[in-house]
Design an enzyme around this catalytic site. Structure first.
Site, PDB file in Angstrom:
ATOM      1  N   ASP A   1      -1.916  -5.342   3.554  1.00  0.00           N
ATOM      2  CA  ASP A   1      -2.184  -5.541   5.020  1.00  0.00           C
ATOM      3  C   ASP A   1      -2.837  -7.006   5.038  1.00  0.00           C
ATOM      4  O   ASP A   1      -3.837  -7.104   4.616  1.00  0.00           O
ATOM      5  CB  ASP A   1      -2.792  -4.415   5.827  1.00  0.00           C
ATOM      6  CG  ASP A   1      -1.708  -3.316   5.796  1.00  0.00           C
ATOM      7  OD1 ASP A   1      -0.573  -3.462   5.787  1.00  0.00           O
ATOM      8  OD2 ASP A   1      -2.153  -2.034   6.001  1.00  0.00           O
TER       9      ASP A   1
ATOM     10  N   TYR B   1       1.269  -5.713  13.405  1.00  0.00           N
ATOM     11  CA  TYR B   1       0.282  -5.056  12.602  1.00  0.00           C
ATOM     12  C   TYR B   1      -0.593  -4.270  13.604  1.00  0.00           C
ATOM     13  O   TYR B   1      -1.090  -4.834  14.633  1.00  0.00           O
ATOM     14  CB  TYR B   1      -0.561  -5.799  11.746  1.00  0.00           C
ATOM     15  CG  TYR B   1      -1.449  -5.341  10.708  1.00  0.00           C
ATOM     16  CD1 TYR B   1      -0.976  -4.167  10.022  1.00  0.00           C
ATOM     17  CD2 TYR B   1      -3.017  -5.655  10.737  1.00  0.00           C
ATOM     18  CE1 TYR B   1      -2.047  -3.655   9.185  1.00  0.00           C
ATOM     19  CE2 TYR B   1      -3.813  -4.944  10.145  1.00  0.00           C
ATOM     20  CZ  TYR B   1      -3.405  -3.839   9.152  1.00  0.00           C
ATOM     21  OH  TYR B   1      -4.251  -3.297   8.526  1.00  0.00           O
TER      22      TYR B   1
ATOM     23  N   GLU C   1       0.923  -1.203  -0.047  1.00  0.00           N
ATOM     24  CA  GLU C   1       0.082   0.100  -0.072  1.00  0.00           C
ATOM     25  C   GLU C   1       0.974   1.313   0.016  1.00  0.00           C
ATOM     26  O   GLU C   1       0.397   2.138  -0.712  1.00  0.00           O
ATOM     27  CB  GLU C   1      -0.899   0.258   1.263  1.00  0.00           C
ATOM     28  CG  GLU C   1      -2.025  -1.193   1.195  1.00  0.00           C
ATOM     29  CD  GLU C   1      -1.608  -2.365   2.127  1.00  0.00           C
ATOM     30  OE1 GLU C   1      -2.504  -3.011   2.629  1.00  0.00           O
ATOM     31  OE2 GLU C   1      -0.296  -2.668   2.029  1.00  0.00           O
TER      32      GLU C   1
END
Length: 688
Positions: A82, A298, A9
């Protein structure tokens, strides 16, 4: 030339990963989503099985062109967005744009951006999980159907620019319900009796507990007098001493919600800022000789689970740093909805906050330290506390003193969760005394009190409530709170949310015509259905269809029956210097401003200036006024700007320093404030 293309991303993530993968891999960024529903129209065909109409996001054309160019040259394309539903949807959209085959195992996911984790993920690529994509699509389409149907009704009947949404409307309801509780609250009188006692040289406090071995309510002064008139002298007998050993366990490592709450309490960070900094720590920090490394796992997760490897590394660190007594024997049993995820933790315990300090900005370091300490503490031994409860009796009147001492600090050596910091008796040191002995009361003090209304929501408390009620997901807390503030539905006063008149009007309309949308149970049930879509238990189109059939009728009723509401502008109390019409107060992107009521014939506007009653210390002519920066931070300047460029972050108080004659300012640190000199080291006593 690189044989493999990897798409992520963000450029920061791309930069970090490319260093790990070597020359055979080229890593480029999609800059987030490349496709979405169009902003100019609904983009969902309700007559055709709710088929979404995806388009390339405006401005993303050059990015898509670049992606296609590199994909054409590559032998293999990997999609490394992700590891959540949003990331899975991004991967699916990229696969569609690049015409990648559905059966291709080109999806790679990793929970932390470290060399080992990234390399290992490329050994085990998988196909795109359509159940996760469908759950994201269902959420996106639901939100579009709600927003693009209710908002036009509000524009027409209330005011242009308004919006309503599945999650934001429930969050707004929480704030308004709390405000109504406060408005309707009727305080009740009650009394307390506290005593100061002494045994030999030890002083301690105790509170009235029982009269004639029964609880006795002190609701008015007469009740207090009934007790105090029974007292005879200052001697009390110790009638009972209860000693217990209490074990206090550390808090779990952070989830998204608990990180946002604790960062708000300990660091005074807004949820949005916390997530921005966490993203930076996750995507990679340049550690010079060590290269670029993701410092945390994360940051969007419900889970408190941690890997065996992370637990083992933490245990070894604790053993070496604090000793065997401080290691925990408990096996981590973290839980969460997103089983593939872990809790938010440092990617390596060995990267201590102190060692990382020189590589991080001040705020990055503060957040990393919080995450690191919380995780390491979660793997440490519990604290052992010695608690004592002592009953002091005279003439059937019983007082109780509570005290505790720390026998073994355990995890508390490193970290204590904010809410753990306020326990009754923790600072009350009791004497070592046996039953039957006498103590002396040095002061018995009754005090009148009144019950207090429930407090308004802080950002931390609102996030906690949303999590407890299962409103939204980890990724939606921060943007939801952001939205209701940007729409001027709530304002932040003294770090607590207060609904605005506009917010209450919008809420009333949504409540009357779209009751399901603000119903907490409905919102929770919808989240459960979306989880079932992600687990493959139910089709996403059925979820949409079941909702929309009744919602469509609500929209039609609102269009017909909702009455038009006129929101009058607040008078500014002065006339326009251009045309003489009254000025009114409007709400803009950066807060309130004054505008001419004769708009559009007169377009005069001006900032609202708040004077603080102090003359400018520089030019001695203008007034010091309070202003706000674009980041909403308060600063102080001269009303004669730009003729006078005086500016300061700290509030001038209108007095000069007795030492150097420069102006004095009020400097705030947390809840305390102190008057200091703007130039020299002069300070006055701190004020609470």
């Amino acid at each position: 030339m690189a044989e493999n293309l990897v798409i992520v991303e963000s450029p920061a993530k791309a930069k970090t990963i490319e260093k790990y993968l070597g020359k055979k891999y080229k890593v480029i960024a999609s800059m987030g989503h490349v496709r979405d529903l169009p902003r100019s129209q609904m983009g969902v065909d309700a007559e055709n099985d709710y088929e979404p109409k995806y388009i390339t996001i405006r401005g993303k054309g050059p990015v898509v062109k670049e992606l296609k160019k590199h994909a054409k040259k590559a032998k293999k394309v990997f999609l490394a967005s992700d590891p959540d539903r949003e990331g899975e949807a991004i991967a699916w959209h990229l696969a569609n744009i690049l015409n990648l085959e559905d059966s291709t195992e080109n999806r790679v996911v990793f929970n932390e951006i470290t060399k080992d984790a990234v390399k290992d993920s490329f050994k085990h690529p998988r196909g795109i999980e359509m159940e996760l994509v469908d759950a994201q699509q269902a959420r996106r389409i639901l939100d579009r159907l709600v927003g693009y149907n209710i908002s036009p009704v509000l524009w027409k009947k209330v005011k242009k620019g308004l919006s309503a949404g599945r999650v934001q409307s429930v969050a707004l309801r929480l704030v308004i319900d709390r405000e109504n509780e406060i408005r309707n609250f009727k305080p009740e009188e009650y009394w307390k009796i506290e005593g100061e006692f002494r045994y030999k040289k030890t002083k301690f406090t105790a509170k009235f507990l029982h009269f004639k071995n029964k609880p006795f309510k002190l609701t008015e002064k007469a009740d207090v007098e009934k007790i105090t008139t029974q007292l005879d002298g200052d001697q009390f007998e110790v009638t009972k001493v209860t000693k217990k050993e209490k074990t206090r366990y550390p808090a779990n490592p952070f989830t998204t919600s608990t990180l946002q709450q604790e960062a708000a309490r300990k660091l005074n960070f807004k949820a949005r800022k916390t997530m921005m900094l966490a993203q930076q720590l996750y995507e990679g920090i340049d550690l010079k000789k060590q290269g670029t490394v993701g410092l945390i796992t994360y940051m969007r997760t419900d889970s408190t689970r941690i890997s065996d490897q992370a637990q083992s590394e933490a245990k070894n660190y604790i053993q070496e740093t604090y000793g065997n007594d401080y290691t925990s024997n408990r096996k981590s049993k973290g839980q969460g909805d997103q089983d593939a995820h872990e809790a938010i933790r440092p990617s390596s315990t060995l990267r201590t906050p102190n060692e990382m300090k020189n590589f991080l900005t001040r705020d990055q370091h503060r957040l990393y330290k919080l995450i690191w300490e919380r995780f390491v503490a979660s793997q440490m031994a519990p604290a052992i506390l010695d608690t004592v409860a002592m009953d002091l009796t005279q003439n059937d009147i019983k007082f109780r003193a509570n005290g505790q001492t720390i026998k073994f600090k355990g995890f508390m050596t490193l970290y204590v969760e904010t809410k753990d910091d306020s326990e009754d008796g923790k600072d009350n040191k009791l004497p070592n005394i046996g039953e039957g002995e006498m103590v002396t009361a040095t002061n018995i003090e009754p005090s009148q009190h009144f019950t207090q209304p429930p407090p308004r929501y802080t950002e931390a408390r609102l996030v906690k409530t949303m999590e407890e009620l299962k409103i939204g997901r980890p990724s939606t807390y921060a943007p939801t709170i952001d939205t209701i503030q940007k729409r001027n539905y709530v304002k932040n006063e003294s770090k607590r949310f207060v609904p605005t008149e506009l917010g209450e009007i919008v809420h009333e309309q949504v409540k009357d015509y779209f009751p399901e949308i603000i119903d907490v149970d409905f919102t929770v049930n919808m989240e459960t259905l979306l989880d079932k879509v992600a687990d493959g238990e139910i089709g996403w189109k059925k979820v949409i269809s079941d909702f929309y059939s009744s919602f469509k009728q609500d929209v039609e009723r609102a269009e017909e029956e909702m009455e038009k509401i006129e929101i009058k502008d607040e008078p500014a109390g002065e006339d326009c210097e251009v045309c003489g019409s009254p000025m009114v107060i409007k709400m803009g992107r950066y807060g309130k401003f004054m505008a001419c009521s004769n708009f559009p014939d007169c377009r005069n506007t001006k900032a609202i200036v708040k004077t603080i009653g102090v003359t400018c210390p520089k030019c001695k002519e203008g007034d010091v006024v309070e202003r706000k920066s674009k980041k909403n931070r308060i600063f102080y300047g001269c009303s004669k700007y730009p003729e006078c460029d005086f500016v300061t972050w700290d509030k001038p108080i209108g007095r000069d320093c007795p030492k150097c004659e420069h102006y004095l300012v009020e400097k705030k640190q947390g809840r305390k404030s102190q008057v200091v000199c703007s130039n020299c080291d002069y300070k006055e006593e701190e004020q609470k």
